[in-house]
Design a protein around this motif. Structure first.
Motif, mmCIF file in Angstrom:
data_model
loop_
_atom_site.group_PDB
_atom_site.id
_atom_site.type_symbol
_atom_site.label_atom_id
_atom_site.label_comp_id
_atom_site.label_asym_id
_atom_site.label_seq_id
_atom_site.Cartn_x
_atom_site.Cartn_y
_atom_site.Cartn_z
ATOM 1 N N THR A 83 0.832 -1.206 0.000
ATOM 2 C CA THR A 83 0.000 0.000 0.000
ATOM 3 C C THR A 83 0.864 1.252 0.000
ATOM 4 O OG1 THR A 83 -1.791 -1.128 1.168
ATOM 5 C CG2 THR A 83 -1.772 1.263 1.275
ATOM 6 N N PHE A 84 1.881 1.296 0.852
ATOM 7 C CA PHE A 84 2.755 2.461 0.899
ATOM 8 C C PHE A 84 3.563 2.616 -0.388
ATOM 9 C CE2 PHE A 84 1.963 2.605 5.472
ATOM 10 C CZ PHE A 84 1.796 3.984 5.616
ATOM 11 N N GLN A 85 3.974 1.515 -0.998
ATOM 12 C CA GLN A 85 4.690 1.602 -2.268
ATOM 13 C C GLN A 85 3.793 2.165 -3.361
ATOM 14 O OE1 GLN A 85 6.128 -2.372 -2.894
ATOM 15 N NE2 GLN A 85 8.098 -1.958 -1.932
ATOM 16 N N ASN A 86 2.514 1.846 -3.304
ATOM 17 C CA ASN A 86 1.583 2.356 -4.306
ATOM 18 C C ASN A 86 1.219 3.817 -4.050
ATOM 19 O OD1 ASN A 86 -0.097 1.791 -6.641
ATOM 20 N ND2 ASN A 86 -1.815 2.108 -5.268
ATOM 21 N N LEU A 87 1.040 4.197 -2.777
ATOM 22 C CA LEU A 87 0.664 5.565 -2.441
ATOM 23 C C LEU A 87 1.820 6.543 -2.576
ATOM 24 C CD1 LEU A 87 -1.597 5.038 0.701
ATOM 25 C CD2 LEU A 87 -2.321 5.593 -1.620
ATOM 26 N N PHE A 88 3.032 6.081 -2.272
ATOM 27 C CA PHE A 88 4.216 6.941 -2.304
ATOM 28 C C PHE A 88 5.276 6.348 -3.221
ATOM 29 C CE2 PHE A 88 2.349 7.382 1.979
ATOM 30 C CZ PHE A 88 1.946 8.704 1.876
ATOM 31 N N PRO A 89 5.078 6.465 -4.531
ATOM 32 C CA PRO A 89 6.023 5.866 -5.470
ATOM 33 C C PRO A 89 7.366 6.598 -5.507
ATOM 34 C CG PRO A 89 4.383 7.144 -6.643
ATOM 35 C CD PRO A 89 3.999 7.161 -5.196
ATOM 36 N N ASP A 90 8.383 5.861 -5.861
ATOM 37 C CA ASP A 90 9.738 6.361 -6.111
ATOM 38 C C ASP A 90 10.219 7.399 -5.106
ATOM 39 O OD1 ASP A 90 9.848 4.650 -8.241
ATOM 40 O OD2 ASP A 90 9.301 6.157 -9.717
ATOM 41 N N ARG A 91 10.286 8.637 -5.547
ATOM 42 C CA ARG A 91 10.887 9.704 -4.745
ATOM 43 C C ARG A 91 9.872 10.526 -3.955
ATOM 44 N NH1 ARG A 91 13.015 11.312 -9.891
ATOM 45 N NH2 ARG A 91 14.455 9.712 -10.483
ATOM 46 N N MET A 92 8.670 10.050 -3.792
ATOM 47 C CA MET A 92 7.624 10.828 -3.131
ATOM 48 C C MET A 92 7.968 11.133 -1.669
ATOM 49 S SD MET A 92 4.819 12.384 -3.510
ATOM 50 C CE MET A 92 3.808 11.766 -4.811
ATOM 51 N N VAL A 93 8.474 10.161 -0.933
ATOM 52 C CA VAL A 93 8.796 10.372 0.484
ATOM 53 C C VAL A 93 9.913 11.417 0.641
ATOM 54 C CG1 VAL A 93 9.662 9.277 2.593
ATOM 55 C CG2 VAL A 93 7.900 8.149 1.229
ATOM 56 N N PRO A 94 11.011 11.337 -0.112
ATOM 57 C CA PRO A 94 12.015 12.397 0.019
ATOM 58 C C PRO A 94 11.486 13.782 -0.362
ATOM 59 C CG PRO A 94 12.964 10.508 -1.103
ATOM 60 C CD PRO A 94 11.504 10.244 -0.954
ATOM 61 N N MET A 124 17.978 18.674 -7.791
ATOM 62 C CA MET A 124 18.950 17.590 -7.745
ATOM 63 C C MET A 124 18.258 16.246 -7.479
ATOM 64 S SD MET A 124 21.685 19.035 -8.588
ATOM 65 C CE MET A 124 22.753 17.636 -8.433
ATOM 66 N N LEU A 125 17.271 16.253 -6.601
ATOM 67 C CA LEU A 125 16.531 15.037 -6.281
ATOM 68 C C LEU A 125 15.769 14.517 -7.500
ATOM 69 C CD1 LEU A 125 15.505 13.046 -4.059
ATOM 70 C CD2 LEU A 125 13.587 14.602 -3.769
ATOM 71 N N LEU A 126 15.168 15.436 -8.241
ATOM 72 C CA LEU A 126 14.376 15.047 -9.409
ATOM 73 C C LEU A 126 15.217 14.957 -10.680
ATOM 74 C CD1 LEU A 126 11.187 17.148 -8.640
ATOM 75 C CD2 LEU A 126 11.584 14.722 -8.190
ATOM 76 N N LYS A 127 16.525 15.112 -10.530
ATOM 77 C CA LYS A 127 17.482 14.981 -11.639
ATOM 78 C C LYS A 127 17.134 15.902 -12.810
ATOM 79 C CE LYS A 127 18.675 10.435 -10.205
ATOM 80 N NZ LYS A 127 18.462 9.066 -10.220
ATOM 81 N N ARG A 133 23.855 23.819 -13.362
ATOM 82 C CA ARG A 133 22.619 24.311 -13.989
ATOM 83 C C ARG A 133 21.532 24.509 -12.924
ATOM 84 N NH1 ARG A 133 18.359 21.205 -17.501
ATOM 85 N NH2 ARG A 133 17.267 22.973 -18.396
ATOM 86 N N SER A 134 21.384 23.563 -12.014
ATOM 87 C CA SER A 134 20.393 23.665 -10.946
ATOM 88 C C SER A 134 20.701 24.853 -10.041
ATOM 89 C CB SER A 134 20.367 22.383 -10.122
ATOM 90 O OG SER A 134 19.977 21.294 -10.911
ATOM 91 N N LEU A 135 21.977 25.083 -9.766
ATOM 92 C CA LEU A 135 22.392 26.218 -8.943
ATOM 93 C C LEU A 135 22.024 27.542 -9.599
ATOM 94 C CD1 LEU A 135 24.599 25.372 -6.515
ATOM 95 C CD2 LEU A 135 25.739 27.303 -7.569
ATOM 96 N N ILE A 136 22.293 27.660 -10.879
ATOM 97 C CA ILE A 136 22.009 28.899 -11.611
ATOM 98 C C ILE A 136 20.502 29.142 -11.704
ATOM 99 C CG2 ILE A 136 22.163 30.002 -13.885
ATOM 100 C CD1 ILE A 136 24.939 28.595 -14.156
#
Length: 158
Positions: A83-94, A124-127, A133-136
């Motif tokens: 259930t938690f894997q389905n509700l919070f996929p991939d990078r959702m928790v971070p 950076m988290l979402l690549k 580039r992210s800094l600028i």
């Protein structure tokens, strides 16, 4: 008519929605009872939270008419993990944790620093690209917000 299967996490979401609805109803009822009347500040929240509670109860009642879900034949820990894997996929928790840290940092470090770090770390988290580039981009967004709100609208940012 074919019954649909229950979606992973549907029961938990309905219970969470019901809990939030009941909390909103309690708060709005307290607000309404402090100053009762049709055109007072507690009327609309009481009406909307009542609708939320009723809708939640209807959803809860409809669960029993759904065909067996993915949870059939699985143990408690396995059901909860899926259930938690389905509700919070991939990078959702971070991402959620980063938002909470940003909310806390906003009052302690100020708008400029906390927003810059939040945008940079989120990219950076979402690549979203290289760190330079992210800094600028983060610096440019914060500078744009500062220029628009402080100099054009004369709004003091936290």
């Amino acid at each position: 008519m074919k019954k649909r299967k229950m979606i992973k996490g549907e029961k938990i979401c309905i219970f969470v929605i019901l809990l939030i609805s009941l909390l909103a109803f309690g708060a709005s009822l307290k607000l309404f009872l402090a100053n009762p009347g049709v055109s007072t500040q507690g009327t609309f929240p009481l009406l909307t939270s009542s609708i939320m509670v009723l809708a939640s109860l209807v959803m809860l009642g409809e669960i029993k008419y759904l065909s067996p879900s993915f949870e059939e034949g699985k143990r408690g820990g396995e059901k909860l993990r899926e259930t938690f894997q389905n509700l919070f996929p991939d990078r959702m928790v971070p991402v959620i944790l980063l938002i909470v840290v940003y909310a806390v940092a906003l009052s302690r470090a100020g708008f400029v620093i906390s927003t810059f770090l939040f945008l940079f770390l989120m990219m950076m988290l979402l690549k979203a690209g290289s760190w330079l580039r992210s800094l600028i981009i983060s610096a440019g967004i914060v500078a744009g917000i500062m220029i628009i709100f402080q100099f054009a609208f004369h709004v003091v940012l936290p």
